[in-house]
Structures are given as structure tokens and as C-alpha cells.
Design a protein around this motif. Sequence first.
Motif, PDB file in Angstrom:
ATOM      1  N   ILE A   1       0.831  -1.213   0.000  1.00  0.00           N
ATOM      2  CA  ILE A   1       0.000   0.000   0.000  1.00  0.00           C
ATOM      3  C   ILE A   1       0.864   1.261   0.000  1.00  0.00           C
ATOM      4  N   SER A   2       1.898   1.278   0.820  1.00  0.00           N
ATOM      5  CA  SER A   2       2.744   2.473   0.896  1.00  0.00           C
ATOM      6  C   SER A   2       3.448   2.754  -0.424  1.00  0.00           C
ATOM      7  N   LYS A   3       3.903   1.691  -1.091  1.00  0.00           N
ATOM      8  CA  LYS A   3       4.589   1.885  -2.369  1.00  0.00           C
ATOM      9  C   LYS A   3       3.624   2.362  -3.454  1.00  0.00           C
ATOM     10  N   ILE A   4       2.407   1.817  -3.437  1.00  0.00           N
ATOM     11  CA  ILE A   4       1.422   2.193  -4.455  1.00  0.00           C
ATOM     12  C   ILE A   4       0.893   3.610  -4.234  1.00  0.00           C
ATOM     13  N   LEU A   5       0.569   3.952  -3.002  1.00  0.00           N
ATOM     14  CA  LEU A   5      -0.107   5.224  -2.717  1.00  0.00           C
ATOM     15  C   LEU A   5       0.828   6.397  -2.427  1.00  0.00           C
ATOM     16  N   PHE A   6       1.970   6.117  -1.782  1.00  0.00           N
ATOM     17  CA  PHE A   6       2.737   7.233  -1.232  1.00  0.00           C
ATOM     18  C   PHE A   6       4.168   7.370  -1.738  1.00  0.00           C
ATOM     19  N   GLU A   7       4.692   6.336  -2.375  1.00  0.00           N
ATOM     20  CA  GLU A   7       6.098   6.399  -2.760  1.00  0.00           C
ATOM     21  C   GLU A   7       6.239   6.488  -4.264  1.00  0.00           C
ATOM     22  N   LYS A   8       6.795   7.587  -4.736  1.00  0.00           N
ATOM     23  CA  LYS A   8       7.064   7.770  -6.151  1.00  0.00           C
ATOM     24  C   LYS A   8       8.567   7.710  -6.365  1.00  0.00           C
ATOM     25  N   LYS A   9       9.019   6.621  -6.954  1.00  0.00           N
ATOM     26  CA  LYS A   9      10.459   6.429  -7.127  1.00  0.00           C
ATOM     27  C   LYS A   9      11.113   7.554  -7.914  1.00  0.00           C
ATOM     28  N   VAL A  10      10.390   8.092  -8.891  1.00  0.00           N
ATOM     29  CA  VAL A  10      10.982   9.131  -9.727  1.00  0.00           C
ATOM     30  C   VAL A  10      11.225  10.405  -8.928  1.00  0.00           C
TER      31      VAL A  10
ATOM     32  N   ASN B   1       6.194   1.912   5.984  1.00  0.00           N
ATOM     33  CA  ASN B   1       5.322   0.754   6.205  1.00  0.00           C
ATOM     34  C   ASN B   1       4.246   1.047   7.248  1.00  0.00           C
ATOM     35  N   LEU B   2       4.587   1.880   8.242  1.00  0.00           N
ATOM     36  CA  LEU B   2       3.582   2.304   9.210  1.00  0.00           C
ATOM     37  C   LEU B   2       2.494   3.112   8.516  1.00  0.00           C
ATOM     38  N   LEU B   3       2.912   3.939   7.574  1.00  0.00           N
ATOM     39  CA  LEU B   3       1.973   4.753   6.810  1.00  0.00           C
ATOM     40  C   LEU B   3       1.041   3.874   5.984  1.00  0.00           C
ATOM     41  N   GLY B   4       1.590   2.887   5.286  1.00  0.00           N
ATOM     42  CA  GLY B   4       0.764   1.985   4.493  1.00  0.00           C
ATOM     43  C   GLY B   4      -0.237   1.234   5.350  1.00  0.00           C
ATOM     44  N   GLY B   5       0.225   0.770   6.508  1.00  0.00           N
ATOM     45  CA  GLY B   5      -0.662   0.049   7.406  1.00  0.00           C
ATOM     46  C   GLY B   5      -1.707   0.934   8.049  1.00  0.00           C
TER      47      GLY B   5
END
Length: 223
Positions: free
Chosen positions: A65-74, A155-159
Motif C-alpha cells: 500500500i505504501s509503495k502504491i499510494l505514497f512512494e514515487k520512485k521518480v 510501512n507504518l503509513l501503508g498500514g
Amino acid sequence: MKMLFDEYNRKARIYPALLTALPIFLVKHYIIDQYFSFSLTQVILGDISMLAVLVYLFSQINRFISKILFEKKVDFPTDKALFPSSSVLSKEYRNNLAQKVKVDFSLTLPDLKDENENEEDTKVRIREIVKSIIDKVRDGHLLLQHNIEYGFFRNLLGGSVVASIVSFVNIFLFSFCFKNKILAITSVILFFAYLFVIVFRKRALKHFSEEYTQVLFREYLGS
């Protein structure tokens, strides 16, 4: 199994999973176990095994969830800092990095001309260089600590997304259906705690990612 419980996985994945699984544990312990004593999960797994399964499952869900919603690699500061048009690093510091990257990996840091002519290719080249740098200094003590801090909050954010929803539902469950004032208040506190993490996510992620970037390049130049 050893990798699953190494320092990074333990602190950056399992601990956030435990914190964000609290609302689910409340439902399991005070509703499912109390009113459905012969639940299928208990028969098949047992309480301890069920706890381990939930924690592992939550650690994977939180990360996804955190990678999909909040983390933009670019937009990650490590990449942005190496862009020729960026002012994050001084010209001298960037030149030192460029020289070391060329010696260590036979890769050339893009210049302003490269960025202007082909920005997408510049992004790819910088991403490859950053990955090479990370692979070289990943065992650095300070880098590991900052990586854990960033990973823990991410990960806390995603959870917190799922946990806040479950906590909101729990408020009504423990207030009206399975009346328990203490658990209803606990659910309210948990809901606002997870909501706090979500609301202040941008500032926190920016802080942790920038700290990680500075330590990464500093440890690389010192390696």
C-alpha cells in the motif's frame, strides 16, 4: 527464516505490522474469540500461529500500500539530487561523486546537456547509478539506521490506511453492537493516531528520505 528476522525486517516491517494490526487483534480477541469460540482459524492454526500469519500478512500489505499510494520512485531525493539541474548538491560535491562513480562502476553521471536532450534517459541512468551506489554501501551502519527509519515510517503509513478504516468500524462495533466502553475509547484513540500518521505523511517522508540521501552519498564517498 534468518533473513525474515534480520534487523531491517524486524524493525522496518514487523514492528509497523504489529502496530497497525492492533484494530484487527481487538476484533479477533474480543469478538471472534468470544462469540465464535470454534472459529476455523483457531482450529487450523491456533492462536500463536494465527498471530504470526497476521503479522507477516500485514507486513506485506503495509509495504504494498505504501509503495502504491505514497512512494514515487521518480521523486525520491537520491535521484533528484543527482540531476544536473538540481541545486541539492554543490558542484564540487557532485563532481567528486561523478569521478568516483566512473572509477567504481564505469558509469558517467549525466550532465545538463544530457538532461535537456533526453530527460527520460537521464532518469534511467541516474536510477542505475543510485542502485549501484546503494549496493556498494548497503552494509554501512549509518545508512542501515536511516534505511530502517524510512522503511519503518513508510510501512507504518501503508498500514495506517487499513488500520484507520478498521478502527473506525470498531468504534461502532464496540459502541453499539458489542458494547464495551473501554474498547470503544481505545478504538477512537487508535483511529486518530493512524489518521495523524496519514495527515503528516508528506513532511515525515520528506525528512526521512532526505536524511537517507545525505548519508548514502556521504558513506559512498568515504568508502
